[in-house]
Write a protein that holds these residues in place. Structure first.
Motif, PDB file in Angstrom:
ATOM      1  N   VAL A   1      -0.056 -68.407 -56.173  1.00 16.75           N
ATOM      2  CA  VAL A   1      -0.812 -67.216 -55.800  1.00 16.75           C
ATOM      3  C   VAL A   1      -1.348 -66.576 -57.079  1.00 16.75           C
ATOM      4  N   ASP A   2      -2.644 -66.301 -57.081  1.00 21.00           N
ATOM      5  CA  ASP A   2      -3.271 -65.632 -58.215  1.00 21.00           C
ATOM      6  C   ASP A   2      -3.018 -64.135 -58.083  1.00 21.00           C
ATOM      7  N   ASN A   3      -2.137 -63.624 -58.907  1.00 18.53           N
ATOM      8  CA  ASN A   3      -1.756 -62.213 -58.811  1.00 18.53           C
ATOM      9  C   ASN A   3      -2.917 -61.263 -59.105  1.00 18.53           C
ATOM     10  N   ARG A   4      -3.923 -61.780 -59.804  1.00 17.00           N
ATOM     11  CA  ARG A   4      -5.077 -60.916 -60.098  1.00 17.00           C
ATOM     12  C   ARG A   4      -5.924 -60.711 -58.860  1.00 17.00           C
ATOM     13  N   LEU A   5      -5.879 -61.679 -57.956  1.00 16.76           N
ATOM     14  CA  LEU A   5      -6.648 -61.571 -56.714  1.00 16.76           C
ATOM     15  C   LEU A   5      -5.844 -60.927 -55.599  1.00 16.76           C
ATOM     16  N   CYS A   6      -4.563 -61.166 -55.591  1.00 21.75           N
ATOM     17  CA  CYS A   6      -3.711 -60.701 -54.494  1.00 21.75           C
ATOM     18  C   CYS A   6      -3.676 -59.186 -54.436  1.00 21.75           C
ATOM     19  N   HIS A   7      -4.001 -58.653 -53.254  1.00 21.65           N
ATOM     20  CA  HIS A   7      -3.969 -57.213 -53.047  1.00 21.65           C
ATOM     21  C   HIS A   7      -2.842 -56.806 -52.114  1.00 21.65           C
ATOM     22  N   LEU A   8      -1.906 -57.694 -51.934  1.00 15.68           N
ATOM     23  CA  LEU A   8      -0.669 -57.377 -51.217  1.00 15.68           C
ATOM     24  C   LEU A   8      -0.917 -56.927 -49.782  1.00 15.68           C
ATOM     25  N   TYR A   9      -1.859 -57.591 -49.137  1.00 17.68           N
ATOM     26  CA  TYR A   9      -2.115 -57.255 -47.735  1.00 17.68           C
ATOM     27  C   TYR A   9      -0.985 -57.715 -46.823  1.00 17.68           C
ATOM     28  N   GLY A  10      -0.291 -58.740 -47.238  1.00 21.49           N
ATOM     29  CA  GLY A  10       0.859 -59.188 -46.469  1.00 21.49           C
ATOM     30  C   GLY A  10       0.540 -60.117 -45.313  1.00 21.49           C
ATOM     31  N   ILE A  11      -0.691 -60.547 -45.219  1.00 16.85           N
ATOM     32  CA  ILE A  11      -1.039 -61.459 -44.127  1.00 16.85           C
ATOM     33  C   ILE A  11      -0.313 -62.782 -44.286  1.00 16.85           C
ATOM     34  N   CYS A  12      -0.152 -63.218 -45.510  1.00 21.10           N
ATOM     35  CA  CYS A  12       0.567 -64.468 -45.740  1.00 21.10           C
ATOM     36  C   CYS A  12       2.008 -64.353 -45.230  1.00 21.10           C
ATOM     37  N   GLU A  13       2.611 -63.203 -45.427  1.00 20.08           N
ATOM     38  CA  GLU A  13       3.987 -63.011 -44.953  1.00 20.08           C
ATOM     39  C   GLU A  13       4.048 -63.056 -43.425  1.00 20.08           C
ATOM     40  N   GLN A  14       3.021 -62.509 -42.788  1.00 19.88           N
ATOM     41  CA  GLN A  14       2.999 -62.556 -41.325  1.00 19.88           C
ATOM     42  C   GLN A  14       2.871 -63.980 -40.827  1.00 19.88           C
ATOM     43  N   GLU A  15       2.067 -64.773 -41.513  1.00 19.66           N
ATOM     44  CA  GLU A  15       1.816 -66.145 -41.066  1.00 19.66           C
ATOM     45  C   GLU A  15       2.950 -67.091 -41.419  1.00 19.66           C
ATOM     46  N   ALA A  16       3.543 -66.880 -42.576  1.00 22.58           N
ATOM     47  CA  ALA A  16       4.586 -67.792 -43.048  1.00 22.58           C
ATOM     48  C   ALA A  16       5.722 -66.989 -43.692  1.00 22.58           C
TER      49      ALA A  16
ATOM     50  N   ALA B   1       4.764 -76.236 -43.611  1.00 17.40           N
ATOM     51  CA  ALA B   1       3.468 -76.604 -44.200  1.00 17.40           C
ATOM     52  C   ALA B   1       2.308 -76.042 -43.393  1.00 17.40           C
ATOM     53  N   ASP B   2       2.358 -76.159 -42.082  1.00 22.38           N
ATOM     54  CA  ASP B   2       1.249 -75.671 -41.257  1.00 22.38           C
ATOM     55  C   ASP B   2       1.077 -74.162 -41.410  1.00 22.38           C
ATOM     56  N   ALA B   3       2.197 -73.446 -41.371  1.00 15.66           N
ATOM     57  CA  ALA B   3       2.126 -71.994 -41.503  1.00 15.66           C
ATOM     58  C   ALA B   3       1.627 -71.599 -42.885  1.00 15.66           C
ATOM     59  N   THR B   4       2.008 -72.360 -43.903  1.00 11.33           N
ATOM     60  CA  THR B   4       1.566 -72.066 -45.264  1.00 11.33           C
ATOM     61  C   THR B   4       0.064 -72.281 -45.394  1.00 11.33           C
ATOM     62  N   GLN B   5      -0.427 -73.352 -44.790  1.00 16.20           N
ATOM     63  CA  GLN B   5      -1.867 -73.612 -44.834  1.00 16.20           C
ATOM     64  C   GLN B   5      -2.634 -72.536 -44.066  1.00 16.20           C
ATOM     65  N   GLN B   6      -2.067 -72.102 -42.970  1.00 14.91           N
ATOM     66  CA  GLN B   6      -2.696 -71.022 -42.202  1.00 14.91           C
ATOM     67  C   GLN B   6      -2.729 -69.734 -43.030  1.00 14.91           C
ATOM     68  N   ALA B   7      -1.660 -69.447 -43.736  1.00 12.93           N
ATOM     69  CA  ALA B   7      -1.615 -68.257 -44.591  1.00 12.93           C
ATOM     70  C   ALA B   7      -2.692 -68.328 -45.661  1.00 12.93           C
ATOM     71  N   ALA B   8      -2.864 -69.503 -46.250  1.00 13.33           N
ATOM     72  CA  ALA B   8      -3.877 -69.658 -47.296  1.00 13.33           C
ATOM     73  C   ALA B   8      -5.274 -69.457 -46.716  1.00 13.33           C
ATOM     74  N   ARG B   9      -5.484 -69.978 -45.497  1.00 18.85           N
ATOM     75  CA  ARG B   9      -6.793 -69.818 -44.859  1.00 18.85           C
ATOM     76  C   ARG B   9      -7.098 -68.357 -44.565  1.00 18.85           C
ATOM     77  N   LEU B  10      -6.075 -67.615 -44.164  1.00 17.96           N
ATOM     78  CA  LEU B  10      -6.299 -66.252 -43.700  1.00 17.96           C
ATOM     79  C   LEU B  10      -6.205 -65.205 -44.799  1.00 17.96           C
ATOM     80  N   CYS B  11      -5.762 -65.596 -45.969  1.00 17.99           N
ATOM     81  CA  CYS B  11      -5.671 -64.627 -47.065  1.00 17.99           C
ATOM     82  C   CYS B  11      -7.061 -64.064 -47.348  1.00 17.99           C
ATOM     83  N   PRO B  12      -7.253 -62.748 -47.190  1.00 17.54           N
ATOM     84  CA  PRO B  12      -8.594 -62.178 -47.354  1.00 17.54           C
ATOM     85  C   PRO B  12      -9.116 -62.292 -48.780  1.00 17.54           C
TER      86      PRO B  12
END
Ligand code: SF4
Length: 81
Positions: A21-36, A59-70
């Motif tokens: 995870v690129d911490n410079r991009l991450c704005h801590l929306y938490g969508i990844c946590e919801q998905e995985a 793996a599937d949930a992790t890929q979904q989290a990556a897709r949905l990360c704003p």
């Protein structure tokens, strides 16, 4: 004790997934946590923690989290593409 490298190929597309995870991009929306939730966790200190090598069952949930990360902050490698 040595780790014994990678298993011999079985023809499946289950290469180990590596997460970063690129911490410079991450704005801590938490969508990844919801998905995985087994892979990503927002701590009470406001920091994102994550497993760099999630279990194949996640793996599937992790890929979904990556897709949905704003912010597209999640990079996955080793997907067997
Ligand atoms: S969904 Fe993306 S921006 Fe939000 S906490 Fe996860 S990595 Fe960070």
């Amino acid at each position: 004790m040595k780790s014994s490298g990678r298993p011999s190929g079985t023809g499946r597309t289950t290469a180990a997934l590596l997460v970063s995870v690129d911490n410079r991009l991450c704005h801590l929306y938490g969508i990844c946590e919801q998905e995985a939730p087994d892979v990503f966790e927002l701590g009470v200190d406001g920091r994102l923690r994550y497993s760099t090598r999630p279990n194949p069952e996640n793996a599937d949930a992790t890929q979904q989290a990556a897709r949905l990360c704003p912010m597209q902050a999640i990079t996955l490698t080793g997907e067997g593409s």
